[in-house]
Design an enzyme around this catalytic site. Structure first.
Site, PDB file in Angstrom:
ATOM      1  N   GLU A 138      16.088  23.311 -82.366  1.00 28.02           N
ATOM      2  CA  GLU A 138      16.305  23.675 -80.969  1.00 28.02           C
ATOM      3  C   GLU A 138      17.682  23.194 -80.511  1.00 28.02           C
ATOM      4  OE1 GLU A 138      13.998  23.761 -76.687  1.00 28.02           O
ATOM      5  OE2 GLU A 138      13.798  22.039 -77.887  1.00 28.02           O
ATOM      6  N   GLY A 271      15.507  12.674 -78.046  1.00 28.78           N
ATOM      7  CA  GLY A 271      14.479  11.639 -78.073  1.00 28.78           C
ATOM      8  C   GLY A 271      13.354  12.047 -79.005  1.00 28.78           C
ATOM      9  N   GLU A 274       9.512  18.975 -80.272  1.00 20.58           N
ATOM     10  CA  GLU A 274       8.121  19.429 -80.301  1.00 20.58           C
ATOM     11  C   GLU A 274       7.791  20.440 -81.383  1.00 20.58           C
ATOM     12  OE1 GLU A 274      10.452  20.225 -77.994  1.00 20.58           O
ATOM     13  OE2 GLU A 274      10.204  22.261 -77.240  1.00 20.58           O
ATOM     14  N   GLU A 308       5.814  15.865 -75.701  1.00 24.82           N
ATOM     15  CA  GLU A 308       5.934  16.775 -76.854  1.00 24.82           C
ATOM     16  C   GLU A 308       4.626  17.511 -77.111  1.00 24.82           C
ATOM     17  OE1 GLU A 308       8.857  17.270 -77.518  1.00 24.82           O
ATOM     18  OE2 GLU A 308       9.706  15.421 -76.695  1.00 24.82           O
TER      19      GLU A 308
HETATM   20  N1  BES Z   1      12.678  20.065 -76.634  1.00 28.85           N
HETATM   21  C1  BES Z   1      13.167  18.765 -76.403  1.00 28.85           C
HETATM   22  C2  BES Z   1      14.090  18.271 -77.463  1.00 28.85           C
HETATM   23  C3  BES Z   1      15.502  18.776 -77.372  1.00 28.85           C
HETATM   24  C4  BES Z   1      16.373  18.265 -76.451  1.00 28.85           C
HETATM   25  C5  BES Z   1      15.959  19.735 -78.232  1.00 28.85           C
HETATM   26  C6  BES Z   1      17.675  18.740 -76.377  1.00 28.85           C
HETATM   27  C7  BES Z   1      17.234  20.212 -78.163  1.00 28.85           C
HETATM   28  C8  BES Z   1      18.101  19.719 -77.253  1.00 28.85           C
HETATM   29  C9  BES Z   1      12.018  17.771 -76.296  1.00 28.85           C
HETATM   30  O1  BES Z   1      10.807  18.313 -75.928  1.00 28.85           O
HETATM   31  C10 BES Z   1      12.383  16.808 -75.230  1.00 28.85           C
HETATM   32  O2  BES Z   1      12.430  17.208 -74.113  1.00 28.85           O
HETATM   33  N2  BES Z   1      12.646  15.567 -75.568  1.00 28.85           N
HETATM   34  C11 BES Z   1      13.089  14.573 -74.621  1.00 28.85           C
HETATM   35  C12 BES Z   1      12.049  13.534 -74.388  1.00 28.85           C
HETATM   36  C13 BES Z   1      11.179  13.810 -73.217  1.00 28.85           C
HETATM   37  C14 BES Z   1      10.142  12.739 -73.050  1.00 28.85           C
HETATM   38  C15 BES Z   1      11.928  13.980 -71.926  1.00 28.85           C
HETATM   39  C16 BES Z   1      14.313  13.925 -75.178  1.00 28.85           C
HETATM   40  O3  BES Z   1      14.682  14.250 -76.298  1.00 28.85           O
HETATM   41  O4  BES Z   1      14.912  13.105 -74.501  1.00 28.85           O
HETATM   42 ZN    ZN Z   2      10.668  18.817 -73.961  1.00 26.01          ZN
END
Ligand code: BES
Ligand code: ZN
Length: 891
Positions: A138, A271, A274, A308
């Site tokens: 992603e 962080g 998913e 996630e």
């Molecule tokens: N889908 C995101 C991960 C992501 C973030 C992919 C940026 C590509 C670019 C994941 O579901 C997400 O939101 N992760 C957060 C943690 C969440 C608890 C807010 C993160 O990575 O900080």
């Molecule tokens: Zn997310």
């Protein structure tokens, strides 16, 4: 083929239906090869097939069409990889037949070190350095692992096969159905997936341990981590099992895959991610150690896991149609993660803590350089930057606002319906509104469009005139400039008691409300008299005459009260008449209005003084952040009052810190544990000598024995920060001791804790050493950003010079994702003079690029805002007296 260049989206004449993907990674040479058979449906007359690919070399390509009587194979006359647009164009001599064909591709690539696409992460096992292979696709990096239609609405099934050294473990979205060993290699075949988007495909290969449990309906859930760390996976496992069950009930739809794996990856840019059935995490977001993790770490793990897993429904099963609707994924998962966490850990009062999300959303959206929730995306490169506080935090906040407007039950029914209707498919923002509108009968589309299609938010001015409340909305900008947005605002008002409440929609710029009439009509005269004596509004009693808008802070707007109402509210806060959420809201709005020069710093200080008896974690935590920010700006504006201002903040904060002490009391709450750490940290930063001395004493006890009870995990950050206050270039021993802690721990959360404290040193020469350390091979590039977070006023000039001197290197190391944007915002935005804004603009004039453009503009805007604020503080006449009184007053 020129016509395919420079397009945001792929042409739609070929639709992928099924991918059969074979990958053979070479973990020591950091390379991989792959073959693909993609079933594509040719739906339009074409000589071309256009799909995504990047950083791959294509070795072979052909397409065949088989039916009962014939097998026609076509070889392309041209195979062109357009690097700029990340597309692969296959041009054929003839027009291709309509219907299903099998596109075969053979390709090779590098296991990169950029934490995206198919990449390598490193770890140590028995002192030996090893590589693992991991994917992060992603938003648009599946194309770096295999050619594909890399857009969320091109859902297809995936059958994956890996050829790897026989001793390694391979994981993917689906369970393994076959393992065949051949010499020192083995072929691992995974079950074919249901249809899904490419950005959710995942593969991980390495050596791991795991812990396992099952949901009540028998789905196996595992947490994988480095060998030797499995005990740290148990907390997340427990949260996951419970959360899956909860979401199954909440969405009235079971988890859709046969298993769920979650795995900690040592090098990870975000962080967590998913991926369908195989969620990847930073170690800090998944692993929890009873002794060495803090309460805040525990909470982070729960929230991230819940977030996630929410995506497994909201995102994976029902996917946004295009990145413009990214907020549907992220805003929703964020909101639902609080719902789940609240149900699992009610004592954490997580909905009160949710206000920090709203505050962050409001903070970014108070900039002219913000963007609407639904944002136009024209190029893959632009997507990274919209994983920001607007998509996540404003997104989650407007969902909360809508839920509280529609009611929890109707809202849940609609969501379940939405999930059912769009399962295995894609949806747009309007599709969600339609379902909610259908179910609730309310004009959801109209209401919400004003929040998702235009950027910004309103401040509602409220005045009292006789018995009338007069409202006026106008756009709030942190710069104080007027904006021309207008919203449909779900207003809520309480008078003197939470029992006397009115909800209304503010549709226009102005609105009025007759308080007397309201109380008469809703309660009748008799009950009005009763309420006024037992808790309702009583104009003769200041504690009962308060008026609070945005009750419980469920609305995404700010409120500015007239002087009279502001005084009444302050008295109500002193008398502890308001809920924690409302106290938080009054403070945060007041702070924001002060920054926008809409109210004086003195009035903010008198309000802050009303919180001196406060015990609530979230309210105090906000008070701490506000104090820190104000201390910084005040030091620029009125350096001669800086010490007194810090003294006032110490006065406000130290008494409860004293009650909490340094060590946990038996049976104390999770929130007190978090509060203790934050209070002690800020007291150390403000130079509170008792805290400072005690912190250093405890730190050295800890240095002698990492298991000492004198410095529990919750208080370590405070001790580290205190130690860094004592360090200078001529006396580096504290710094060196902290580096020892960093080097000797294998717990990522401990490393991050140390990193976050280093740059708080007041000696700029040390800050420079810290920055160099952050870029060294001892710090994983995922973690360098934590070191920047601690940079204080004394270090910011040094940091800026360092950023300029090392820009090329920083760009090379961090430039391929969103990490680079953190360097800019952390180092640039704390400045507070027009000259600096100019200098920054000049430096970046020749260095801008699509992936940092937005962040750069936002950071420069913040400098202007700070500069204006500094000026306005300098012009404030009575400030000196107010500060002196508050600083020397005894509590
Ligand atoms: N889908 C995101 C991960 C992501 C973030 C992919 C940026 C590509 C670019 C994941 O579901 C997400 O939101 N992760 C957060 C943690 C969440 C608890 C807010 C993160 O990575 O900080
Ligand atoms: Zn997310």
């Amino acid at each position: 083929m020129e016509q395919f260049k420079g397009q945001a989206r792929l042409p739609k004449f070929a639709i992928p239906k099924r991918y059969e993907l074979k990958l053979k990674p070479d973990l020591s040479a950091c390379k991989f090869t792959g073959t693909l058979e993609i079933t594509v449906d040719i739906v339009g007359e074409t000589k071309f097939i256009v799909l995504n690919a990047a950083d791959l070399s294509i070795q072979d390509a052909s397409i065949s069409f088989r039916n009962l009587s014939s097998n026609k194979e076509f070889w392309p006359s041209e195979v062109v990889l357009v690097e700029q647009d990340e597309i692969l164009v296959l041009g054929f001599y003839d027009v291709l037949p309509l219907g299903d064909g099998i596109l075969t591709l053979v390709f090779a690539g590098t296991l990169n070190d950029q934490m995206k696409g198919f990449y390598r992460s490193t770890y140590e096992l028995n002192g030996e350095k090893k590589n693992m292979a991991v994917t992060q696709f992603e938003p648009a990096d599946a194309r770096r692992c295999f050619p594909c239609w890399d857009e969320p609405d091109h859902k297809a099934t995936f059958k994956i096969e890996l050829e790897i050294p026989y001793e390694l473990i391979a994981l993917s979205n689906m369970p393994v159905i076959q393992e065949k060993v051949d010499g020192c290699l083995k072929t691992v075949t995974f079950q074919e997936s249901p249809i899904m988007s490419t950005y959710l495909v995942a593969v991980v290969i390495g050596l791991f341990d795991y812990v396992e449990d099952f949901t009540p309906d028998g789905t196996p859930v595992r947490v994988y981590c480095q060998i030797g760390k499995v005990n740290q996976g148990k907390f997340a496992l427990d949260v996951a099992v419970k959360t899956l069950d909860l979401y199954k009930r909440y969405f009235s739809t079971p988890y859709s895959l046969p298993k769920l794996d979650m795995i900690a990856i040592p090098d990870f840019a975000a962080g967590a991610m998913e991926n369908y059935g195989l969620v990847t995490y930073r170690e800090t977001a998944l692993l929890y150690d009873d002794r060495h993790s803090a309460a805040a770490n525990k909470q982070r793990v729960a929230i991230v896991v819940a977030h996630e897993l929410a995506h497994q429904w909201f995102g994976n099963l029902v996917t946004m149609e295009w990145w413009t609707h990214l907020w549907l994924n992220e805003g929703f998962a964020t909101w639902v993660s609080y719902l789940a966490t609240d149900s699992l850990f009610p004592e954490w009062k997580i909905w009160t803590q949710f206000l920090d999300q709203t505050t962050e959303g409001l903070r970014l959206d108070g900039l002219a350089e913000s963007h609407p929730i639904e944002v136009e995306v024209n190029h893959a490169r632009e997507i990274d930057e919209i994983f920001d506080s607007i998509s996540y935090m404003k997104g989650a906040s407007v969902i909360r606002m809508l839920q509280s407007y529609l009611g929890a039950e109707s809202f849940q029914r609609s969501l379940a319906l939405y999930i059912k209707r769009y399962a295995c498919s894609n949806a747009k923002t309007d599709d969600l509104w339609d379902v909610l509108e259908e179910e609730s009968g309310e004009p959801v589309n109209m209401l919400m469009s004003s929040w998702t299609k235009q950027q910004g938010y309103p401040v509602v001015y409220v005045k009292i005139n006789d018995n009338m409340l007069e409202f006026e909305q106008s756009q709030f900008l942190s710069s104080g400039s007027p904006g021309d947005g207008q919203w449909i605002v779900p207003l809520t008002v309480c008078f003197g008691s939470y029992d006397t409440r009115k909800n209304l929609l503010l549709r226009d710029k102005f609105e009025k409300l007759d308080m007397g009439e309201l109380m008469g009509s809703s309660n009748g005269i008799a009950s009005l008299m009763e309420t006024s004596s037992s808790g309702g509004c009583d104009v003769n009693n200041p504690k009962r005459s308060w008026v609070k808008l945005n009750v419980d802070q469920t609305g995404f707007y700010r409120v500015k009260y007239d002087d009279e109402l502001a005084v009444r509210l302050r008295l109500a806060i002193e008398a502890n008449c308001l809920t924690a959420t409302d106290k938080y809201g009054v403070l945060d709005d007041s702070y924001a209005l002060c920054m926008a020069c809409k109210q004086t710093l003195s009035s903010l200080f008198s309000l802050m003084d009303a919180y001196r008896e406060e015990h609530d974690y979230t309210v105090l935590s906000r008070l701490i952040s506000v104090s820190s920010k104000v201390a910084m700006v005040a030091a620029d504006a009125i350096p001669e009052l800086s010490d007194e201002i810090k003294q006032f903040f110490i006065n406000l904060l130290h008494s409860y810190a004293g009650k909490l002490g340094w060590e946990p009391k038996s049976g104390e709450s999770h929130l007190d544990a978090m509060l203790r750490g934050e209070l002690l940290t800020v007291l150390a930063v403000f130079g509170h000598d008792v805290t400072q001395a005690e912190a250093v004493r405890r730190f050295y006890a800890f240095l002698d024995d990492r298991n000492t009870t004198l410095l529990p995990a919750d208080t370590r950050k405070a001790a580290y920060v205190a130690v860094m206050q004592t360090v200078s270039i001529s006396n580096k021993s504290g710094y060196e001791s902290l580096l020892r802690v960093y080097r000797e721990t294998d717990l990522s959360q401990e490393k991050v804790r140390v990193l976050g404290s280093l740059a708080s040193c007041p000696d700029p020469d040390i800050v420079l050493e810290v920055l160099k350390f952050l870029m060294s091979s001892e710090v994983r590039s995922q973690d360098a950003i934590f070191g920047l977070a601690g940079i204080n006023r004394e270090g910011r000039e040094t940091a800026w010079r360092w950023l300029k001197d090392n820009w090329d290197h920083i760009l090379k190391t961090f430039g391929s994702g969103f990490l680079i944007t953190r360097f800019i915002s952390a180092i640039v935005s704390p400045f507070s003079s027009e000259e600096k804004a100019h200098e920054v603009k000049e430096f970046f004039a020749s260095r801008t690029m699509p992936s940092i453009k937005r962040t750069l503009k936002q950071s420069i805007e913040r400098i202007h805002i700070n500069a204006k604020w500094v000026q306005s503080i300098r012009n404030e006449e009575s400030l000196r007296e107010v500060v002196k009184e508050l600083a020397y007053r005894k509590y």
